[in-house]
Each structure stands twice: as C-alpha cells, then as structure tokens.
Motif scaffolding. Structure first.
Motif, PDB file in Angstrom:
ATOM      1  N   VAL A   1       0.825  -1.216   0.000  1.00 44.68           N
ATOM      2  CA  VAL A   1       0.000   0.000   0.000  1.00 44.68           C
ATOM      3  C   VAL A   1       0.857   1.263   0.000  1.00 44.68           C
ATOM      4  CG1 VAL A   1      -2.027  -1.074   1.025  1.00 44.68           C
ATOM      5  CG2 VAL A   1      -0.279  -0.103   2.522  1.00 44.68           C
ATOM      6  N   THR A   2       2.161   1.111  -0.194  1.00 46.73           N
ATOM      7  CA  THR A   2       3.034   2.283  -0.291  1.00 46.73           C
ATOM      8  C   THR A   2       2.584   3.208  -1.415  1.00 46.73           C
ATOM      9  OG1 THR A   2       4.924   1.045   0.564  1.00 46.73           O
ATOM     10  CG2 THR A   2       5.410   3.040  -0.663  1.00 46.73           C
ATOM     11  N   ASP A   3       2.222   2.619  -2.553  1.00 47.14           N
ATOM     12  CA  ASP A   3       1.770   3.407  -3.704  1.00 47.14           C
ATOM     13  C   ASP A   3       0.539   4.240  -3.339  1.00 47.14           C
ATOM     14  OD1 ASP A   3       1.741   3.857  -6.765  1.00 47.14           O
ATOM     15  OD2 ASP A   3      -0.280   3.104  -6.376  1.00 47.14           O
ATOM     16  N   PHE A   4      -0.421   3.627  -2.668  1.00 45.55           N
ATOM     17  CA  PHE A   4      -1.634   4.357  -2.307  1.00 45.55           C
ATOM     18  C   PHE A   4      -1.338   5.415  -1.244  1.00 45.55           C
ATOM     19  CE2 PHE A   4      -5.882   4.639  -0.142  1.00 45.55           C
ATOM     20  CZ  PHE A   4      -6.555   5.199  -1.219  1.00 45.55           C
ATOM     21  N   ASP A   5      -0.436   5.111  -0.320  1.00 49.26           N
ATOM     22  CA  ASP A   5      -0.048   6.089   0.696  1.00 49.26           C
ATOM     23  C   ASP A   5       0.504   7.351   0.032  1.00 49.26           C
ATOM     24  OD1 ASP A   5       0.507   6.904   3.462  1.00 49.26           O
ATOM     25  OD2 ASP A   5       2.608   6.610   2.948  1.00 49.26           O
TER      26      ASP A   5
ATOM     27  N   HIS B   1      -4.720  -1.155 -13.707  1.00 49.45           N
ATOM     28  CA  HIS B   1      -3.712  -2.205 -13.579  1.00 49.45           C
ATOM     29  C   HIS B   1      -4.376  -3.583 -13.597  1.00 49.45           C
ATOM     30  CE1 HIS B   1      -0.715   0.832 -12.646  1.00 49.45           C
ATOM     31  NE2 HIS B   1      -1.611   1.390 -11.843  1.00 49.45           N
ATOM     32  N   LEU B   2      -3.922  -4.425 -14.510  1.00 48.37           N
ATOM     33  CA  LEU B   2      -4.487  -5.761 -14.665  1.00 48.37           C
ATOM     34  C   LEU B   2      -3.472  -6.810 -14.222  1.00 48.37           C
ATOM     35  CD1 LEU B   2      -6.235  -5.340 -18.134  1.00 48.37           C
ATOM     36  CD2 LEU B   2      -7.257  -5.151 -15.866  1.00 48.37           C
ATOM     37  N   ALA B   3      -3.985  -7.826 -13.546  1.00 47.32           N
ATOM     38  CA  ALA B   3      -3.108  -8.873 -13.009  1.00 47.32           C
ATOM     39  C   ALA B   3      -3.192 -10.159 -13.815  1.00 47.32           C
ATOM     40  CB  ALA B   3      -3.459  -9.146 -11.547  1.00 47.32           C
ATOM     41  N   ASN B   4      -3.758 -10.086 -15.024  1.00 45.39           N
ATOM     42  CA  ASN B   4      -3.840 -11.304 -15.826  1.00 45.39           C
ATOM     43  C   ASN B   4      -2.495 -11.606 -16.488  1.00 45.39           C
ATOM     44  OD1 ASN B   4      -3.632  -9.654 -18.137  1.00 45.39           O
ATOM     45  ND2 ASN B   4      -5.833  -9.431 -18.297  1.00 45.39           N
ATOM     46  N   GLU B   5      -2.425 -12.746 -17.156  1.00 42.76           N
ATOM     47  CA  GLU B   5      -1.149 -13.213 -17.698  1.00 42.76           C
ATOM     48  C   GLU B   5      -0.596 -12.277 -18.759  1.00 42.76           C
ATOM     49  OE1 GLU B   5       0.733 -17.161 -19.915  1.00 42.76           O
ATOM     50  OE2 GLU B   5      -1.234 -17.270 -18.958  1.00 42.76           O
ATOM     51  N   GLU B   6      -1.477 -11.670 -19.557  1.00 39.24           N
ATOM     52  CA  GLU B   6      -1.008 -10.786 -20.620  1.00 39.24           C
ATOM     53  C   GLU B   6      -0.252  -9.588 -20.050  1.00 39.24           C
ATOM     54  OE1 GLU B   6      -2.729  -7.907 -24.204  1.00 39.24           O
ATOM     55  OE2 GLU B   6      -4.118  -9.027 -22.938  1.00 39.24           O
TER      56      GLU B   6
ATOM     57  N   LEU C   1       1.327 -13.594  -5.257  1.00 34.27           N
ATOM     58  CA  LEU C   1       1.490 -12.400  -4.439  1.00 34.27           C
ATOM     59  C   LEU C   1       1.539 -11.149  -5.297  1.00 34.27           C
ATOM     60  CD1 LEU C   1       4.062 -13.546  -1.709  1.00 34.27           C
ATOM     61  CD2 LEU C   1       1.566 -13.407  -1.548  1.00 34.27           C
ATOM     62  N   ASP C   2       2.176 -11.238  -6.464  1.00 37.53           N
ATOM     63  CA  ASP C   2       2.210 -10.096  -7.374  1.00 37.53           C
ATOM     64  C   ASP C   2       0.807  -9.683  -7.799  1.00 37.53           C
ATOM     65  OD1 ASP C   2       4.884  -9.644  -7.339  1.00 37.53           O
ATOM     66  OD2 ASP C   2       5.326 -10.698  -9.209  1.00 37.53           O
ATOM     67  N   ALA C   3      -0.051 -10.676  -8.032  1.00 39.09           N
ATOM     68  CA  ALA C   3      -1.429 -10.364  -8.434  1.00 39.09           C
ATOM     69  C   ALA C   3      -2.151  -9.594  -7.333  1.00 39.09           C
ATOM     70  CB  ALA C   3      -2.179 -11.654  -8.763  1.00 39.09           C
ATOM     71  N   LEU C   4      -1.910  -9.967  -6.093  1.00 37.86           N
ATOM     72  CA  LEU C   4      -2.533  -9.252  -4.981  1.00 37.86           C
ATOM     73  C   LEU C   4      -2.010  -7.820  -4.897  1.00 37.86           C
ATOM     74  CD1 LEU C   4      -2.390 -12.025  -2.208  1.00 37.86           C
ATOM     75  CD2 LEU C   4      -4.218 -11.579  -3.864  1.00 37.86           C
TER      76      LEU C   4
ATOM     77  N   LEU D   1      -4.071  -4.113  -5.519  1.00 30.98           N
ATOM     78  CA  LEU D   1      -4.104  -2.983  -4.596  1.00 30.98           C
ATOM     79  C   LEU D   1      -3.649  -1.683  -5.255  1.00 30.98           C
ATOM     80  CD1 LEU D   1      -2.860  -4.584  -1.253  1.00 30.98           C
ATOM     81  CD2 LEU D   1      -5.161  -3.829  -1.829  1.00 30.98           C
ATOM     82  N   LYS D   2      -2.888  -1.767  -6.342  1.00 31.08           N
ATOM     83  CA  LYS D   2      -2.510  -0.544  -7.057  1.00 31.08           C
ATOM     84  C   LYS D   2      -3.722   0.164  -7.631  1.00 31.08           C
ATOM     85  CE  LYS D   2       1.094  -0.199  -9.727  1.00 31.08           C
ATOM     86  NZ  LYS D   2       1.919   0.819  -9.073  1.00 31.08           N
ATOM     87  N   ASN D   3      -4.853  -0.567  -7.744  1.00 31.97           N
ATOM     88  CA  ASN D   3      -6.067   0.053  -8.272  1.00 31.97           C
ATOM     89  C   ASN D   3      -6.911   0.726  -7.195  1.00 31.97           C
ATOM     90  OD1 ASN D   3      -5.963  -0.415 -11.118  1.00 31.97           O
ATOM     91  ND2 ASN D   3      -6.289  -2.589 -10.704  1.00 31.97           N
ATOM     92  N   LEU D   4      -6.441   0.770  -5.963  1.00 34.34           N
ATOM     93  CA  LEU D   4      -7.186   1.485  -4.935  1.00 34.34           C
ATOM     94  C   LEU D   4      -7.475   2.920  -5.361  1.00 34.34           C
ATOM     95  CD1 LEU D   4      -5.480   0.267  -1.628  1.00 34.34           C
ATOM     96  CD2 LEU D   4      -7.857  -0.119  -2.314  1.00 34.34           C
TER      97      LEU D   4
END
Length: 419
Positions: A63-67, A122-127, A142-145, A149-152
């Motif tokens: 959540v550093t990005d959102f902070d 930000h999309l967490a799919n394979e593409e 973990l990267d997907a999670l 959260l970058k989409n907050l």
C-alpha cells in the motif's frame, strides 16, 4: 466557464487543451507541483501546491503506492480549500488522477463537474502481469494481490469522476465496465504541421559529426531506458544489428532513471546493466557507431525522427508512447512490437512492421529488410503519416474533440459525494 486543471506536472497532457480553453474565453486555473510561485502560462493562471507530509513509516509495502497518492491528495485538498476560500469556484475540474491529487476535490466543490484522464487500470492477468518472465518475482500469486491494490486509487476515483478521457482504445479497455461507460477515447494529439518529414534535416552527434538523410540511421527512443519499453530486447539484438549493417549509426534517446516497472539493483541503472551484458560481443569500431544521447530538447528530438531511416519501438502491454506517433508523423519506417497497444497504430505490412516483443533476431531481420528496401520505407512512412493525420492530428481531430468533451462534461449532473 471557470475551469480548474489538476496535474502534478502541469501542463502534461493538457498542454494544448488548457491554452485553447483560455483562448476561447474561459477562466482557467491550474494546481501543480511543478512551480514554486504563482505564474501565468498561455492564459492559464498556474498555482503551486506543496507536499509537507512525509510518507508513513512501517506501512505494508503493497500500500506504499496508495499512501503516496493520499499524501498528494491531502496536499492538493488544502490548496483547493485555500483557492475556494479566495473566491474561486470552478464549473468543471479536469485532472489526471494517476497521482491521487483529485481524490478529495468533490468534497471541496460538490457542484463541480469532474473529468479525469484515465491512463491505465492495472491488470493482473497473464497478458499484463506475466508478460515478461525475466522480471517476474518468485510468486505471481502475491504479485497479483499487489497489483490489485494498485487500483485502490482508481476505485476511489470511480466515485469522483463524472466523465473520463483516455488516449487509446487499449488504455481505455483496461478499465472495468463501470469505468468504461464514462470514458471517451481521444488522443492528446500530434502536431503534424510541426512533426513532418524533412529531406534536408541535419542532426548533430555528441562527437561533433552530423548525420543526414543520406546516412543509414536507426533510432530507438524511451523516456528512460528500461525493460518496460523493451530496452533489454533491443540491446541484446544490437550486436547482430551492427554486424549486419556495417554502415549504420544507432541513435538512442532516453534517461537513466525508471519511469515504469521495477527498479534495477541499488546503485545500478538498466541502461548500464544491458550495456555491460552486450559490450563484450561488440567490437570497438562497431560500438563507436552507437550514440547514447540521453534526454534531448524537443526541437532536436524532431530532427532525430526526421533523420531516421528505421525507428524501432518496443513496449509491454502498457501506455503507448507519444514518440511512436511522432515518429509516424515524421514518416519514419517503423518496426514495433506486436503487443496490444500497437494494434491500433501499426497495420503490419501497410504502415510498418510488427515483430514479437521477445524476438530479437526477428527485430534485426525486419529492420534490415527495411534498410535494404527504400521503396518499402517510403511506402510505410507515407502510410504511417496518413494514419496519424487522419486519426491523431492535433488541430483537425484531437483538440476539437477534446473541446467537445469539455462541453459535454459541463452539461453533466455532478455525482453526489458517497461514503
């Protein structure tokens, strides 16, 4: 109308729209981190805001990005409150929400219509997340999670935006349906009168020599030289490219920092990492034909594109660079990666060539094919410019549509504040 622009690096994407609205008689004000003192730019009153709070210690890295975005949003909120208390009440607010700045502006001006620049969801799919295995972490789960959260920031702004604008179909298409129905696709616009072919162009190199259209010039441009824009693929292809083209000069534009993606190991740069990887494969006489230009002034950048025989452009499935469209406008012959963002720009075999992002040999082969065929280069270059003029020209296409978008925004009913 009274129009407020929000952009941490104003004018950014609004370098044409803001002056056009000011020239049309609207009262335009901008809040930005870029200036330290109030100033006026092309009819726009530009006001600074300052960040005083430091990033929190001990917060979860996901959540550093959102902070960071909340810190900017708070600072912009206080500047907006001061602006409101001074008597300024905008009819519409136009902002780039990617840095979080616009997060609380509906609380300041509930009746303002708010239009946001929707750069990417930000999309967490394979593409997207798994596109380049070389730079994946050990745990894609973990990267997907983390990516989710970058989409907050995007999710919070869904309740803020009355309308959105996105420069390409690919970028708009990353947003979910509840966002997509608000977004109109309008590019920032290319000044095709300024960026055009010039057979008499001369470009000065750092060693004091010059190149012209008579020289075999290959160009590669990034804002910063990094994997997201295929710098590693390009560099690994460079030894063969220099062997195959003994008269070619390779001109590389880009800084040493990181714009997107992971940072290199501490104390290193992606630029130097991949120079070190390939330098032993390149004899010194060949290496002397490679010119790293760093970041160059825009007038020199245009000359670079005008002198290019073949322009190479690679990118992950991500935001599409202005530099590609500018190269096309200058009638450069393009070899580009066959990734999602390129689908609406390059028609393979018509106005350029597409190659698999990871296929360095294919990149060299297609580049060489173009260098050997002047008629193909001419045909691709003219078709590329035609595509830009018809679809992305600043004055005839993009700016009029942006102005219409502002008029549409002004007529919307502002969303209520929701908790």
């Amino acid at each position: 109308m009274k129009i407020l622009f929000i952009h941490q690096n104003f004018p950014g994407q609004y370098k044409h729209l803001a002056p056009a609205l000011a020239a049309a008689g609207h009262q335009c004000v901008a809040l930005t981190l870029r200036v330290k003192e109030p100033t006026t730019w092309n009819g726009v009153r530009v006001l600074p805001y300052q960040i005083k709070r430091k990033q929190g210690q001990g917060i979860h890295p996901w959540v550093t990005d959102f902070d960071t975005k909340v810190i900017r949003a708070e600072a912009c909120f206080h500047a907006a409150m001061h602006l409101r208390d001074s008597g300024f009440t905008p009819d519409i607010i136009v902002g780039h929400h990617g840095w979080g700045e616009t997060m609380f502006l509906r609380d300041v001006w509930p009746k303002a219509r708010i239009g946001l620049y929707c750069e990417l969801y930000h999309l967490a799919n394979e593409e997207h997340l798994g596109f380049d295995p070389e730079f994946q972490s050990d745990s894609t789960t973990l990267d997907a999670l983390r990516i989710r959260l970058k989409n907050l920031n995007n999710l919070v702004h869904l309740q803020v935006a009355d309308a959105g604008i996105s420069p390409t179909q690919f970028q708009a298409g990353t947003f979910p349906p509840e966002w997509r129905q608000k977004i109109e696709v309008i590019h920032d616009g290319i000044d095709t009168d300024l960026v055009t072919a010039n057979p008499e162009v001369r470009f000065a190199l750092p060693d004091g020599s010059e190149v012209t259209r008579r020289d075999e010039v290959i160009t590669f441009v990034n804002r910063n030289l990094e994997p997201y824009r295929g710098y590693h693929i390009f560099m690994r292809a460079l030894p063969r490219l220099l062997r195959e083209r003994p008269n070619a000069k390779v001109l590389i534009v880009g800084g040493d920092d990181v714009s997107y993606g992971a940072r290199p190991p501490k104390g290193q740069t992606w630029k130097q990492i991949f120079i070190d990887e390939v330098r032993g494969q390149i004899p010194t006489p060949n290496w002397q034909r490679v010119h790293f230009l760093g970041k160059i002034p825009y007038d020199q950048f245009i000359k670079l594109l005008q002198v290019s025989r073949v322009h190479l452009y690679l990118t992950y499935p991500f935001v599409l660079s202005w530099s590609l469209f500018e190269a096309m406008s200058a009638e450069a012959a393009i070899v580009a990666s066959d990734t999602g963002p390129l689908k609406e720009a390059i028609r393979d075999g018509e106005n350029g060539m597409l190659v698999d992002f990871f296929d360095g040999d294919g990149l060299v082969e297609k580049c060489c094919a173009l260098l050997e065929d002047a008629e193909m280069r001419r045909s691709f270059g003219q078709a590329a410019r035609k595509h830009i003029v018809q679809n992305y020209d600043l004055r005839s296409q993009c700016l009029p549509r942006q102005m219409q978008w502002v008029d549409h925004l002004a007529g919307l009913e502002p969303q209520p504040i929701r908790d």
